[in-house]
Design a protein around this motif. Structure first.
Motif, PDB file in Angstrom:
ATOM      1  N   GLY A  41      24.291  61.918 -26.108  1.00 53.53           N
ATOM      2  CA  GLY A  41      24.506  61.087 -24.952  1.00 53.53           C
ATOM      3  C   GLY A  41      24.650  59.073 -24.573  1.00 53.53           C
ATOM      4  N   ASN A  42      24.030  59.082 -25.346  1.00 55.15           N
ATOM      5  CA  ASN A  42      23.489  57.545 -25.281  1.00 55.15           C
ATOM      6  C   ASN A  42      24.897  56.508 -25.262  1.00 55.15           C
ATOM      7  OD1 ASN A  42      21.005  57.861 -24.353  1.00 55.15           O
ATOM      8  ND2 ASN A  42      20.037  58.138 -26.429  1.00 55.15           N
ATOM      9  N   THR A  43      25.104  55.680 -25.050  1.00 58.73           N
ATOM     10  CA  THR A  43      25.621  54.654 -25.476  1.00 58.73           C
ATOM     11  C   THR A  43      25.567  53.670 -26.091  1.00 58.73           C
ATOM     12  OG1 THR A  43      26.292  53.521 -23.082  1.00 58.73           O
ATOM     13  CG2 THR A  43      27.344  55.626 -23.507  1.00 58.73           C
ATOM     14  N   ALA A  44      25.931  52.608 -26.317  1.00 60.41           N
ATOM     15  CA  ALA A  44      25.871  51.319 -27.348  1.00 60.41           C
ATOM     16  C   ALA A  44      24.350  50.572 -26.522  1.00 60.41           C
ATOM     17  CB  ALA A  44      27.347  50.493 -27.590  1.00 60.41           C
ATOM     18  N   ASP A  68      27.549  52.933 -15.194  1.00 59.16           N
ATOM     19  CA  ASP A  68      27.879  54.326 -14.889  1.00 59.16           C
ATOM     20  C   ASP A  68      27.556  55.324 -15.773  1.00 59.16           C
ATOM     21  OD1 ASP A  68      27.789  53.410 -12.220  1.00 59.16           O
ATOM     22  OD2 ASP A  68      29.671  52.969 -11.789  1.00 59.16           O
ATOM     23  N   LEU A  69      27.538  55.601 -16.945  1.00 56.83           N
ATOM     24  CA  LEU A  69      27.655  56.775 -17.712  1.00 56.83           C
ATOM     25  C   LEU A  69      26.319  56.618 -17.344  1.00 56.83           C
ATOM     26  CD1 LEU A  69      29.472  55.573 -20.961  1.00 56.83           C
ATOM     27  CD2 LEU A  69      30.378  57.281 -19.042  1.00 56.83           C
ATOM     28  N   LYS A  70      25.733  57.970 -17.920  1.00 52.91           N
ATOM     29  CA  LYS A  70      24.668  59.034 -18.403  1.00 52.91           C
ATOM     30  C   LYS A  70      24.547  59.323 -19.273  1.00 52.91           C
ATOM     31  CE  LYS A  70      24.141  59.402 -13.100  1.00 52.91           C
ATOM     32  NZ  LYS A  70      23.580  60.458 -11.780  1.00 52.91           N
ATOM     33  N   LYS A  73      19.804  63.782 -20.147  1.00 52.48           N
ATOM     34  CA  LYS A  73      19.008  63.439 -18.984  1.00 52.48           C
ATOM     35  C   LYS A  73      19.566  63.129 -18.098  1.00 52.48           C
ATOM     36  CE  LYS A  73      15.040  63.049 -22.937  1.00 52.48           C
ATOM     37  NZ  LYS A  73      13.811  62.271 -23.073  1.00 52.48           N
ATOM     38  N   GLY A  74      20.634  63.133 -17.840  1.00 54.19           N
ATOM     39  CA  GLY A  74      21.123  62.104 -16.579  1.00 54.19           C
ATOM     40  C   GLY A  74      20.400  60.653 -16.295  1.00 54.19           C
ATOM     41  N   VAL A  75      20.547  59.860 -17.547  1.00 55.12           N
ATOM     42  CA  VAL A  75      20.036  58.676 -16.806  1.00 55.12           C
ATOM     43  C   VAL A  75      20.331  57.334 -17.599  1.00 55.12           C
ATOM     44  CG1 VAL A  75      17.900  57.104 -17.718  1.00 55.12           C
ATOM     45  CG2 VAL A  75      17.777  59.496 -17.445  1.00 55.12           C
ATOM     46  N   LEU A 247      23.757  42.493 -13.753  1.00 57.63           N
ATOM     47  CA  LEU A 247      24.936  41.575 -12.911  1.00 57.63           C
ATOM     48  C   LEU A 247      26.515  42.164 -13.589  1.00 57.63           C
ATOM     49  CD1 LEU A 247      24.212  38.294 -14.567  1.00 57.63           C
ATOM     50  CD2 LEU A 247      24.463  39.139 -11.870  1.00 57.63           C
ATOM     51  N   GLY A 248      26.304  43.409 -14.114  1.00 54.97           N
ATOM     52  CA  GLY A 248      27.466  44.147 -14.285  1.00 54.97           C
ATOM     53  C   GLY A 248      27.572  45.208 -13.502  1.00 54.97           C
ATOM     54  N   TYR A 249      26.487  45.396 -12.623  1.00 57.94           N
ATOM     55  CA  TYR A 249      26.862  46.601 -12.112  1.00 57.94           C
ATOM     56  C   TYR A 249      26.927  45.854 -10.642  1.00 57.94           C
ATOM     57  CZ  TYR A 249      25.600  50.241  -8.695  1.00 57.94           C
ATOM     58  OH  TYR A 249      25.693  50.952  -7.401  1.00 57.94           O
ATOM     59  N   CYS A 250      26.798  44.611 -10.777  1.00 58.49           N
ATOM     60  CA  CYS A 250      27.459  44.553  -9.375  1.00 58.49           C
ATOM     61  C   CYS A 250      29.129  43.486  -9.679  1.00 58.49           C
ATOM     62  CB  CYS A 250      26.484  42.605  -9.175  1.00 58.49           C
ATOM     63  SG  CYS A 250      24.965  42.802  -7.892  1.00 58.49           S
ATOM     64  N   TYR A 251      29.350  43.011 -10.664  1.00 59.16           N
ATOM     65  CA  TYR A 251      30.203  42.830 -10.941  1.00 59.16           C
ATOM     66  C   TYR A 251      31.676  43.901 -10.820  1.00 59.16           C
ATOM     67  CZ  TYR A 251      30.103  38.185 -12.207  1.00 59.16           C
ATOM     68  OH  TYR A 251      29.533  36.480 -12.118  1.00 59.16           O
ATOM     69  N   GLN A 252      31.321  45.055 -11.382  1.00 59.14           N
ATOM     70  CA  GLN A 252      31.492  46.470 -11.190  1.00 59.14           C
ATOM     71  C   GLN A 252      31.929  46.732 -10.358  1.00 59.14           C
ATOM     72  OE1 GLN A 252      30.854  49.011 -14.509  1.00 59.14           O
ATOM     73  NE2 GLN A 252      31.258  47.882 -16.232  1.00 59.14           N
ATOM     74  N   LYS A 253      31.434  46.839  -9.669  1.00 55.85           N
ATOM     75  CA  LYS A 253      31.391  47.587  -8.201  1.00 55.85           C
ATOM     76  C   LYS A 253      31.577  46.198  -6.501  1.00 55.85           C
ATOM     77  CE  LYS A 253      29.733  51.424  -9.315  1.00 55.85           C
ATOM     78  NZ  LYS A 253      30.043  52.723  -9.695  1.00 55.85           N
ATOM     79  N   GLY A 254      32.106  44.824  -7.611  1.00 55.06           N
ATOM     80  CA  GLY A 254      32.470  44.514  -6.081  1.00 55.06           C
ATOM     81  C   GLY A 254      30.969  44.349  -5.306  1.00 55.06           C
ATOM     82  N   LEU A 255      29.603  43.701  -5.968  1.00 61.28           N
ATOM     83  CA  LEU A 255      28.982  43.748  -4.829  1.00 61.28           C
ATOM     84  C   LEU A 255      28.191  42.264  -4.673  1.00 61.28           C
ATOM     85  CD1 LEU A 255      26.451  46.787  -5.614  1.00 61.28           C
ATOM     86  CD2 LEU A 255      28.174  46.966  -3.703  1.00 61.28           C
ATOM     87  N   GLY A 256      28.105  41.566  -3.694  1.00 63.96           N
ATOM     88  CA  GLY A 256      28.124  40.147  -3.298  1.00 63.96           C
ATOM     89  C   GLY A 256      28.436  38.983  -4.380  1.00 63.96           C
ATOM     90  N   VAL A 257      30.289  39.820  -4.977  1.00 68.72           N
ATOM     91  CA  VAL A 257      30.572  38.805  -5.490  1.00 68.72           C
ATOM     92  C   VAL A 257      32.017  39.297  -6.171  1.00 68.72           C
ATOM     93  CG1 VAL A 257      30.643  40.108  -7.554  1.00 68.72           C
ATOM     94  CG2 VAL A 257      30.764  37.494  -8.161  1.00 68.72           C
TER      95      VAL A 257
END
Length: 260
Positions: A41-44, A68-70, A73-75, A247-257
């Motif tokens: 279930g792991n990505t690059a 956001d993919l897990k 192991k749900g990680v 940073l990727g998480y913030c950009y994808q979720k529109g958090l702080g930017v």
């Protein structure tokens, strides 16, 4: 072969297996699928986070790999980066290297440490003599099961010991143990002060953990702008893999930017 071909029983693609930034860049520009998952279930992005390859992590995040993919192991990739730790087992760097060890009579003698079990035995000896480095390494051995049976409770006990009370790495790991319930009961109330104490010592991993807490509102009020600022600072000054994921998480979720 197709650019996204998955190999053998592992199900890994060329993008997952490459450690060369030029190859990764070529695959991204060739429109490789960034979010294919292997047999586990792991990505690059998860593979990159696991190995701490900052330039590849940054390239994948900028190419909009899904943070956001897990895995099975749900990680997530970010959680892999946060939990991996950065302290290397120094006695195992350079297999078969001769190591100097002090005998009881104070004489130096040469020994060859070639196995994790031998390293653990040496860490135990050095810890008895008050070595902070040995305490950190031994804790990591118990945490990951290197040279000894995996024992998260023992790892937590070592990280939380008096000898490591003022060590920013240990404080951060104690915080992570409380945060994720590893070897001790889960408690954000106990995790946050540990992160903050280590962050005040300018320890990058701790600062990154604080930023994640601000980004998600975990244990402290949500402050996305501050989270984005910390992630940006760490990415630029330390090329920190966890901060790059942040940073990727913030950009994808529109958090702080603003979303781009």
């Amino acid at each position: 072969a197709h650019i996204d071909a998955q190999h053998g029983s592992s199900g890994r693609t060329a993008l997952m297996e490459s450690s060369n930034i030029d190859v990764v860049t070529y695959l991204i520009e060739s429109k490789a699928n960034l979010d294919i998952q292997d047999e586990d279930g792991n990505t690059a992005l998860m593979h990159s986070a696991k190995h701490g390859t900052q330039t590849i992590t940054e390239a994948l995040v900028k190419a909009d790999a899904n943070v956001d993919l897990k895995n099975k192991k749900g990680v997530t990739a970010a959680e892999i980066s946060r939990q991996r730790g950065a302290y290397m087992l120094s006695l195992l760097e350079g297999e078969n290297d001769d190591k100097k060890i002090m005998s009881k009579n104070g004489e130096e003698k040469m020994t060859t440490i070639t196995t994790p079990e031998q390293a653990v035995a040496q860490y135990e000896t050095e810890l008895a003599n008050g070595s902070i480095d040995a305490a950190l390494s031994l804790a990591e051995c118990y945490f990951y099961g290197k040279g000894v049976e995996r024992n998260p409770e023992k790892a937590f006990e070592l990280y939380n010991s008096q000898i490591l009370a003022a060590n920013p790495k240990a404080l951060t790991e104690v915080g992570r143990c409380y945060h994720f319930g590893i070897g001790v009961g889960k408690s954000l109330e106990k995790a946050i002060p540990k992160y903050q104490e280590a962050a005040e010592m300018k320890y990058a991993d701790a600062r990154c953990e604080v930023a994640w807490c601000f980004a998600k509102g975990e244990g402290i009020p949500k402050e996305p702008e501050l989270a984005f600022q910390i992630f940006t600072d760490l990415s630029q000054s330390d090329n920190h893999a966890g901060a790059i994921c942040g940073l990727g998480y913030c950009y994808q979720k529109g958090l702080g930017v603003s979303v781009v």
